[in-house]
Design a protein around this motif. Structure first.
Motif: not given
Length: 135
Positions: A30-58
């Protein structure tokens, strides 16, 4: 009596979650949520990247914020956790910038979100998404 019971039960149906709007688990605070000072980026995987296997390293990059392992209701705009979701389903509540997650063949949407120390989203939400393929 049966009609009243049906009316009450219909209001208790679970909410569905889509890949475009990931939800925090459980009831929302309940109640208002705080605004964060943080910014986030996904370094890996790259957009559209193709991987093989059953594990994705993020690998993510977080600026203006700190990932901490403690859960707390004492919220700070620069402290929190990272939730990783694949196709709208939370697969990891990471306490670091690198994480391996299980994946299956196909095209998937990865979402990384920096959430407050109570595991609920900031307002506005601090999240990034990327699509990747698994062979």
């Amino acid at each position: 009596m049966a009609a009243i019971l049906m009316l009450l039960l219909s209001g208790c149906a679970p909410r569905t979650q889509t890949a475009s709007t990931p939800q925090a688990p459980g009831p929302q605070p309940a109640g208002p949520r705080p605004k964060s000072t943080a910014a986030l980026a996904i370094v890996s995987p790259a957009p559209g990247e193709r991987i093989s296997g059953t594990t994705l390293h993020v690998r993510i990059q977080l600026t203006g914020g700190t990932i901490i392992p403690q859960t707390s209701a004492d919220l700070s705009p620069d402290k929190g956790h990272v939730h990783l979701s694949v196709d709208g389903r939370v697969v990891s509540m990471a306490y670091g910038v690198e994480q391996d997650v299980p994946v299956t063949a196909g095209t998937h949407l990865l979402t990384a979100e920096f959430v407050a120390t109570d595991h609920f989203p900031f307002n506005p939400r601090v999240l990034k998404t990327v699509t990747f393929d698994v062979q």
